[in-house]
Design an enzyme around this catalytic site. Sequence first.
Site, PDB file in Angstrom:
ATOM      1  N   VAL A 122      -8.087   0.050   9.638  1.00 42.75           N
ATOM      2  CA  VAL A 122      -8.498   0.629  10.912  1.00 42.75           C
ATOM      3  C   VAL A 122     -10.011   0.525  11.094  1.00 42.75           C
ATOM      4  O   VAL A 122     -10.527   0.727  12.170  1.00 42.75           O
ATOM      5  CB  VAL A 122      -8.022   2.097  11.043  1.00 42.75           C
ATOM      6  CG1 VAL A 122      -8.840   3.004  10.137  1.00 42.75           C
ATOM      7  CG2 VAL A 122      -8.079   2.592  12.480  1.00 42.75           C
ATOM      8  N   ALA A 123     -10.713   0.203  10.018  1.00 44.44           N
ATOM      9  CA  ALA A 123     -12.169   0.036  10.084  1.00 44.44           C
ATOM     10  C   ALA A 123     -12.630  -0.936   9.013  1.00 44.44           C
ATOM     11  O   ALA A 123     -13.822  -1.225   8.912  1.00 44.44           O
ATOM     12  CB  ALA A 123     -12.871   1.380   9.898  1.00 44.44           C
ATOM     13  N   MET A 159      -7.096   8.314   3.121  1.00 39.11           N
ATOM     14  CA  MET A 159      -7.263   6.887   3.496  1.00 39.11           C
ATOM     15  C   MET A 159      -8.510   6.619   4.328  1.00 39.11           C
ATOM     16  O   MET A 159      -8.705   5.484   4.763  1.00 39.11           O
ATOM     17  CB  MET A 159      -6.027   6.359   4.231  1.00 39.11           C
ATOM     18  CG  MET A 159      -4.826   6.233   3.308  1.00 39.11           C
ATOM     19  SD  MET A 159      -3.471   5.290   4.019  1.00 39.11           S
ATOM     20  CE  MET A 159      -2.717   6.504   5.076  1.00 39.11           C
ATOM     21  N   SER A 187      -9.409   1.391   2.331  1.00 37.97           N
ATOM     22  CA  SER A 187      -8.479   2.268   1.668  1.00 37.97           C
ATOM     23  C   SER A 187      -7.363   1.523   0.920  1.00 37.97           C
ATOM     24  O   SER A 187      -6.634   2.162   0.169  1.00 37.97           O
ATOM     25  CB  SER A 187      -7.849   3.223   2.679  1.00 37.97           C
ATOM     26  OG  SER A 187      -7.110   2.519   3.637  1.00 37.97           O
ATOM     27  N   LYS A 245       0.845  -1.200   0.000  1.00 42.57           N
ATOM     28  CA  LYS A 245       0.000   0.000   0.000  1.00 42.57           C
ATOM     29  C   LYS A 245       0.882   1.251   0.000  1.00 42.57           C
ATOM     30  O   LYS A 245       1.964   1.258   0.612  1.00 42.57           O
ATOM     31  CB  LYS A 245      -0.868  -0.059   1.255  1.00 42.57           C
ATOM     32  CG  LYS A 245      -1.929   1.023   1.360  1.00 42.57           C
ATOM     33  CD  LYS A 245      -2.794   0.765   2.600  1.00 42.57           C
ATOM     34  CE  LYS A 245      -3.908   1.786   2.732  1.00 42.57           C
ATOM     35  NZ  LYS A 245      -4.822   1.446   3.856  1.00 42.57           N
ATOM     36  N   SER A 304     -10.062  -1.395   6.047  1.00 36.89           N
ATOM     37  CA  SER A 304      -9.300  -0.984   4.855  1.00 36.89           C
ATOM     38  C   SER A 304      -8.525  -2.097   4.181  1.00 36.89           C
ATOM     39  O   SER A 304      -8.058  -1.925   3.052  1.00 36.89           O
ATOM     40  CB  SER A 304      -8.350   0.163   5.208  1.00 36.89           C
ATOM     41  OG  SER A 304      -9.063   1.379   5.308  1.00 36.89           O
TER      42      SER A 304
END
Lengths: 520, 520
Positions: free
Chosen positions: B214-215, B167, B193, B134, B217
Amino acid sequence: MYSIFISTTNIEWTIPASLLTTLTTPSNPSNPSSTTPPPLTTLPQTTILTPLDLKITSTPTATTLLTHPRTRKYTAEAVTTAFCKRASLAQQLTHCLTETFFPSVLARAKALDNHMAQTGEPIGPLHGLPISLKDSFNPADTNAALVDILLSAGAVLYAKTNIPQTMMTCDSVNNVFGRVLNPHGGNLTAGGSSGGEGALLALRGSILGVGTDVAGSIRVPGLCCGVVGFKPSAGRVPYGGVAGSGRSGMVGGIPVVAGPMGHCVGDMEVWLRAVLGGRPEEGDAGVVGFPWQEVQEVGDGRLRVGLYVEDASRPLHPNMRRTMKAAVGRLEGAGHTVVDITEQVPSMAEANAIAGRLFSMDPDRTAAKHIERGGEPPIDSLAITYTVGESLPEPSLGELYDLNVRKQGIMDRMRRVWLDNALDVIIAPGYQSCAVPHDTYGMPVYTAFWSLVDYPACVLPFGKANAELDRAELRDVVYEPAYKPEEVEGAPCHVQLVGRRMKDELLMQHAKIVEAVLRE
Amino acid sequence: MYSIFISTTNIEWTIPASLLTTLTTPSNPSNPSSTTPPPLTTLPQTTILTPLDLKITSTPTATTLLTHPRTRKYTAEAVTTAFCKRASLAQQLTHCLTETFFPSVLARAKALDNHMAQTGEPIGPLHGLPISLKDSFNPADTNAALVDILLSAGAVLYAKTNIPQTMMTCDSVNNVFGRVLNPHGGNLTAGGSSGGEGALLALRGSILGVGTDVAGSIRVPGLCCGVVGFKPSAGRVPYGGVAGSGRSGMVGGIPVVAGPMGHCVGDMEVWLRAVLGGRPEEGDAGVVGFPWQEVQEVGDGRLRVGLYVEDASRPLHPNMRRTMKAAVGRLEGAGHTVVDITEQVPSMAEANAIAGRLFSMDPDRTAAKHIERGGEPPIDSLAITYTVGESLPEPSLGELYDLNVRKQGIMDRMRRVWLDNALDVIIAPGYQSCAVPHDTYGMPVYTAFWSLVDYPACVLPFGKANAELDRAELRDVVYEPAYKPEEVEGAPCHVQLVGRRMKDELLMQHAKIVEAVLRE
């Protein structure tokens, strides 16, 4: 869950008044008399403890004692009785207890004996072992997660120990249970916040205890009272269900960790193995849940020891300066390599300022407000922690994040120091002195640093303050607190050993090697 | 450290313009035409890829490919060349890349081949394996800690992949590199993301990639693009040195974690074993540093699977409702026990509100201000995340702590759900639908929940949207986003598998069992 008994001693275990006269607290605890009371470590000669009680409570380590319930040399009932009685005496001498559970634990001890008789097997690795707990371990509505693990492992939890008002000072004093006295000198602090544990262990009213530590609260009473204290890395030992004095949900500061206190590093290991073997993650969502990691690395047993000498803001008193030199001499004499890392380690004074400000990141000033609303007087030593009744600059999210950036910078630097020097363990003072007179301890700079970076750390007793020998180490510096050799004469000195974050098992193995060298 | 090449394709790997006509982005990305572009998963028939390139890049898994550099079936140079070329094609079709390092990695691949020729040994467990990263993995001044580990393990890091502005959305679009298109339909989001990774993997321009989550991605682009994505527990994989879009030092929210994306669970394991074996704690003070934990528990291989059906705020679209039922049927048919835990799990909508507010706990609104100050237009989908240019209620310390208390409550409840049901693994949707049209994804409720409680989670592709079959699952509910069967026809569906915090190894073993059942 426990039933709670408010009285902390059984009536038949009361020390006759005639024997207690020399043991009272100085009349003004914040300004102790210069006449040092006699050390309390020798229990008064009463008939309360039987020869068997004395023999049991004089067993050197929990590890030794643990073999007995299995071999039936001592029953769990005999062991429990002996420690209940001796804890009761210790309470009368030092105010080290807050609650006892004597009748219910004697029943539990009998049940453990029955189990052993019927099955021939212990119920767990701590079968029949009395363990004392700092007052903050909840028995109110539900057990703390750690309490359930200790019970499942077979421990006998018989007493809870005294702490400071708010737990945020190094003097264990409060308006309910009074001041914990140091068994090595009634004028000296027992340390805090797990001060009751320190005093109880020093008087052998306990053979293994549990404290908590956020800046030194296990290690400070350990080093003040001459016992071993081990602060694990955060996240390994469950803290869920333990009562705190601060605001709920505070985050981003320094986590409080529970850990063992006792008489040797091996006992710390017995305790931690039992806790990690008890699936702690099932009782506390905050635990990482890795089992005990068997240490692979052995090498030739020669350690690379990083020596941290002192922080300029807190010059070592002559007693600890001599002690540290002696420890280094022993280690080098035993073939270990000692490398001075002092100049590479971030400023402990600066780290302490960060830690102090992190502790104050509660916009509600919860602990201070509890005191104000309760209308009770704040204890003297709290002045270093809270400014009760005064309005301070409001902490903010931005400040918290900035502090965290600085903390991360210190952690990164310590990681580099460790790797660059290929260290096995760090040896450092846990405080600039042995125990000091009441309410003079000040900020625990040498322990708070390792809390800030979350490294496991262990204090071991080593040597004693000796004015005559120490004189050679006197320097023309400003000692804080003042150096008063006559007040601290004979008090235990110490070393602090530090390992890498989460490598608690490795620190224990290295600490056992150092302990053996220092005890030779 | 890498040298950076701005051009992302070599000129001789340019797809002829005549072959690109049907593959352009819809003219207005936020309002895609209802005419669905053809799926991009079939590469245009050019002569750029040789038969050997096609064979190498069609190798099903990284695990299979990893055996080849050792047996010398393919050289690292041949493997690297093939993936550089195919990544270059993928970039031209989907805008999935941001930077490439083709010349330097070909030199590295040759060096790896020489090492193998001279020593007969690989330099590490990922010897010669191309891995895409990434865009947020820093090559600017110093490598991210994870990059150093992957390099030491022998990986060939050849390309970086596209992400959304900030992001913090599920559509990988920005004003520099454009919008990542979904290879399964150019009208569909590739997810975010780590959207560039998803598209690159789906086109087999990569065999193993690294995202951050983080949620959701990692998992969102995984499920949108039909590839496997594994979000580890926080603290196991180093994140140090990765560029973030938010304020430095933010703490107490949800930690971002790096993790693998690829074609099967076994490849996730190869990657995580290599990372955990690379002493990650030495490069990142934030890593707990426990090595790969070999899974002891095997039992009879029959799992107790907790089924989470849906959150009322996000009814499953017919495609995912049919998919989940099919997955449960397969599992039960294979002898596993499925227990419905939906009613016991805390409200995902409420947890999502907590997560969303935790993400906004930056009083400086750092990411939004970067956009404002840069004078660049915010991408459309950011409206769900930031209110650019608008003043919001100031977040406070007190609110952060209150959110943390609520988060802890949810974690405690999930711990009870897991233990009470004696679960091995949870199966749940990762989203209410397969990939949806650009800029309509909305809040990633079904992935953010597991980020909030920090449970490892993995998405696996399973089935495809099929309007005819899905029709039976149409309900009279409000779908969010709107259910448009004609737009999503043929897009990959998925399941999400969830394990307990820090028990990533166990989740991988259970996910392999489920994967085998679903692929039968």
